[in-house]
Design a protein around this motif. Sequence first.
Motif, PDB file in Angstrom:
ATOM      1  N   HIS A 119       0.833  -1.211   0.000  1.00  7.87           N
ATOM      2  CA  HIS A 119       0.000   0.000   0.000  1.00  7.87           C
ATOM      3  C   HIS A 119       0.867   1.260   0.000  1.00  7.87           C
ATOM      4  O   HIS A 119       0.606   2.205  -0.751  1.00  7.87           O
ATOM      5  CB  HIS A 119      -0.908   0.006   1.222  1.00  7.87           C
ATOM      6  N   ASP A 120       1.890   1.264   0.845  1.00  9.30           N
ATOM      7  CA  ASP A 120       2.741   2.452   0.944  1.00  9.30           C
ATOM      8  C   ASP A 120       3.544   2.679  -0.329  1.00  9.30           C
ATOM      9  O   ASP A 120       3.779   3.834  -0.733  1.00  9.30           O
ATOM     10  CB  ASP A 120       3.687   2.317   2.141  1.00  9.30           C
ATOM     11  N   THR A 121       3.972   1.596  -0.963  1.00  8.32           N
ATOM     12  CA  THR A 121       4.731   1.727  -2.209  1.00  8.32           C
ATOM     13  C   THR A 121       3.848   2.295  -3.319  1.00  8.32           C
ATOM     14  O   THR A 121       4.269   3.183  -4.074  1.00  8.32           O
ATOM     15  CB  THR A 121       5.311   0.366  -2.634  1.00  8.32           C
ATOM     16  N   ALA A 122       2.619   1.792  -3.417  1.00 12.19           N
ATOM     17  CA  ALA A 122       1.685   2.303  -4.424  1.00 12.19           C
ATOM     18  C   ALA A 122       1.409   3.787  -4.200  1.00 12.19           C
ATOM     19  O   ALA A 122       1.450   4.597  -5.142  1.00 12.19           O
ATOM     20  CB  ALA A 122       0.386   1.501  -4.384  1.00 12.19           C
ATOM     21  N   ALA A 123       1.130   4.152  -2.948  1.00  4.79           N
ATOM     22  CA  ALA A 123       0.858   5.554  -2.642  1.00  4.79           C
ATOM     23  C   ALA A 123       2.074   6.427  -2.935  1.00  4.79           C
ATOM     24  O   ALA A 123       1.949   7.560  -3.429  1.00  4.79           O
ATOM     25  CB  ALA A 123       0.449   5.696  -1.173  1.00  4.79           C
ATOM     26  N   GLY A 124       3.259   5.894  -2.660  1.00  7.81           N
ATOM     27  CA  GLY A 124       4.483   6.639  -2.940  1.00  7.81           C
ATOM     28  C   GLY A 124       4.674   6.910  -4.421  1.00  7.81           C
ATOM     29  O   GLY A 124       5.148   7.993  -4.814  1.00  7.81           O
ATOM     30  N   GLY A 145      -5.477  -6.947  -0.567  1.00 10.98           N
ATOM     31  CA  GLY A 145      -6.373  -6.950   0.580  1.00 10.98           C
ATOM     32  C   GLY A 145      -7.770  -6.505   0.184  1.00 10.98           C
ATOM     33  O   GLY A 145      -8.157  -6.589  -0.993  1.00 10.98           O
ATOM     34  N   LEU A 146      -8.531  -6.013   1.152  1.00  7.80           N
ATOM     35  CA  LEU A 146      -9.905  -5.590   0.885  1.00  7.80           C
ATOM     36  C   LEU A 146      -9.921  -4.322   0.056  1.00  7.80           C
ATOM     37  O   LEU A 146      -9.349  -3.298   0.464  1.00  7.80           O
ATOM     38  CB  LEU A 146     -10.649  -5.351   2.206  1.00  7.80           C
ATOM     39  N   GLU A 148     -12.256  -2.135  -0.571  1.00  7.19           N
ATOM     40  CA  GLU A 148     -12.955  -0.992   0.037  1.00  7.19           C
ATOM     41  C   GLU A 148     -12.042  -0.249   1.021  1.00  7.19           C
ATOM     42  O   GLU A 148     -11.975   0.991   1.011  1.00  7.19           O
ATOM     43  CB  GLU A 148     -14.222  -1.469   0.760  1.00  7.19           C
ATOM     44  N   THR A 149     -11.334  -1.010   1.856  1.00  4.93           N
ATOM     45  CA  THR A 149     -10.433  -0.398   2.842  1.00  4.93           C
ATOM     46  C   THR A 149      -9.271   0.310   2.159  1.00  4.93           C
ATOM     47  O   THR A 149      -8.888   1.427   2.530  1.00  4.93           O
ATOM     48  CB  THR A 149      -9.896  -1.480   3.799  1.00  4.93           C
ATOM     49  N   TYR A 150      -8.706  -0.349   1.158  1.00  2.52           N
ATOM     50  CA  TYR A 150      -7.571   0.196   0.408  1.00  2.52           C
ATOM     51  C   TYR A 150      -7.994   1.479  -0.313  1.00  2.52           C
ATOM     52  O   TYR A 150      -7.287   2.492  -0.285  1.00  2.52           O
ATOM     53  CB  TYR A 150      -7.108  -0.878  -0.578  1.00  2.52           C
ATOM     54  N   GLN A 151      -9.167   1.458  -0.948  1.00  2.21           N
ATOM     55  CA  GLN A 151      -9.654   2.623  -1.672  1.00  2.21           C
ATOM     56  C   GLN A 151      -9.874   3.804  -0.723  1.00  2.21           C
ATOM     57  O   GLN A 151      -9.505   4.947  -1.040  1.00  2.21           O
ATOM     58  CB  GLN A 151     -10.954   2.289  -2.408  1.00  2.21           C
ATOM     59  N   GLU A 152     -10.471   3.519   0.437  1.00  4.75           N
ATOM     60  CA  GLU A 152     -10.719   4.592   1.403  1.00  4.75           C
ATOM     61  C   GLU A 152      -9.408   5.222   1.863  1.00  4.75           C
ATOM     62  O   GLU A 152      -9.300   6.450   1.988  1.00  4.75           O
ATOM     63  CB  GLU A 152     -11.484   4.035   2.599  1.00  4.75           C
ATOM     64  N   ARG A 153      -8.399   4.374   2.076  1.00  8.92           N
ATOM     65  CA  ARG A 153      -7.102   4.881   2.525  1.00  8.92           C
ATOM     66  C   ARG A 153      -6.469   5.783   1.466  1.00  8.92           C
ATOM     67  O   ARG A 153      -5.963   6.869   1.783  1.00  8.92           O
ATOM     68  CB  ARG A 153      -6.187   3.693   2.834  1.00  8.92           C
ATOM     69  N   LEU A 154      -6.501   5.347   0.209  1.00  7.80           N
ATOM     70  CA  LEU A 154      -5.928   6.161  -0.863  1.00  7.80           C
ATOM     71  C   LEU A 154      -6.735   7.432  -1.090  1.00  7.80           C
ATOM     72  O   LEU A 154      -6.172   8.504  -1.361  1.00  7.80           O
ATOM     73  CB  LEU A 154      -5.849   5.344  -2.157  1.00  7.80           C
ATOM     74  N   VAL A 165     -10.359   1.251  -6.581  1.00 13.18           N
ATOM     75  CA  VAL A 165      -9.566   0.052  -6.282  1.00 13.18           C
ATOM     76  C   VAL A 165     -10.446  -1.163  -6.517  1.00 13.18           C
ATOM     77  O   VAL A 165     -11.533  -1.267  -5.950  1.00 13.18           O
ATOM     78  CB  VAL A 165      -9.053   0.063  -4.830  1.00 13.18           C
ATOM     79  N   LYS A 166      -9.975  -2.074  -7.361  1.00 13.57           N
ATOM     80  CA  LYS A 166     -10.768  -3.256  -7.715  1.00 13.57           C
ATOM     81  C   LYS A 166      -9.888  -4.493  -7.766  1.00 13.57           C
ATOM     82  O   LYS A 166      -8.699  -4.426  -8.093  1.00 13.57           O
ATOM     83  CB  LYS A 166     -11.402  -3.082  -9.105  1.00 13.57           C
ATOM     84  N   ALA A 167     -10.491  -5.635  -7.463  1.00 15.12           N
ATOM     85  CA  ALA A 167      -9.831  -6.907  -7.745  1.00 15.12           C
ATOM     86  C   ALA A 167      -9.799  -7.112  -9.252  1.00 15.12           C
ATOM     87  O   ALA A 167     -10.732  -6.722  -9.959  1.00 15.12           O
ATOM     88  CB  ALA A 167     -10.581  -8.049  -7.070  1.00 15.12           C
ATOM     89  N   LYS A 168      -8.713  -7.676  -9.751  1.00 14.49           N
ATOM     90  CA  LYS A 168      -8.545  -7.935 -11.191  1.00 14.49           C
ATOM     91  C   LYS A 168      -8.586  -6.656 -12.016  1.00 14.49           C
ATOM     92  O   LYS A 168      -9.002  -6.666 -13.180  1.00 14.49           O
ATOM     93  CB  LYS A 168      -9.613  -8.909 -11.702  1.00 14.49           C
TER      94      LYS A 168
END
Length: 258
Positions: A119-124, A145-146, A148-154, A165-168
């Motif tokens: 997550h941190d690498t992507a955001a970076g 990971g989930l 929804e959680t990842y999208q909210e964080r970004l 943020v989506k699977a696939k």
Amino acid sequence: MDFSELEKDNTGRCRLSSPVPAVCRKESCVLGVDEAGRGPVLGPMVYAICYCPLSRLADLEAMKVADSKTMSESDRDKLFAKMEENGDFVGWALDVLSPNLISTSMLGRVKYNLNALSHDTAAGLIQYALDQGVRVTQVFVDTVGLPETYQERLQQRFPGIDVTVKAKADALYPVVSAASICAKVARDQAVKNWQFVEDLQDLDADYGSGYPNDPKTKAWLKKHVEPVFGFPQFVRFSWSTAQTILEKEAADVLWWVL
């Protein structure tokens, strides 16, 4: 791709990037994020972004970019070369995270798990594009990971950008497909040109897929474990497959506290 910095020191991380197309500093852009090499016990993990103006997204699609996992190595190389040829509107950047960095992060006193590192690498990388002046207005990310959680964080970190943020996602959004190709081409090249700092006798380059359940990979690990010093830095020693082999093949160490 110029891997000279990685070849000098492959114990940490290395960032590579294309020149930023001038149009990407003037027009609203869409950016995709994906990775390659998350699961293997051997070699680095590579995170990549690819971006282009929204007005040229159809031109990116016309290159027939697709999920890198569905393509042959030669087809990936050709598509990456095509993206390079279209550097007037396509840009990319990537982070190569070494096996040593991954494992020391995961096994440190303060645990830094693979999801958090991802997550941190992507955001970076998204922040890097913004710092370079790219006018990013939309971001599409293949989830870890989930979603929804990842999208909210970004979304919280980049409130002025529309984040999905989506699977696939690498099979759903062409700009993520393009990022997946950048990541896979970079990982393949990094693995092929890996500079072993260890003096290995009879180094066997046939290690299979690098995934933990591959018999060839397991055989390579058993062959190249050193009883005292463990594995070469090409190995993610935090993976359970590597730890199991260490427990069976390496010497026991006794520590005295004075």
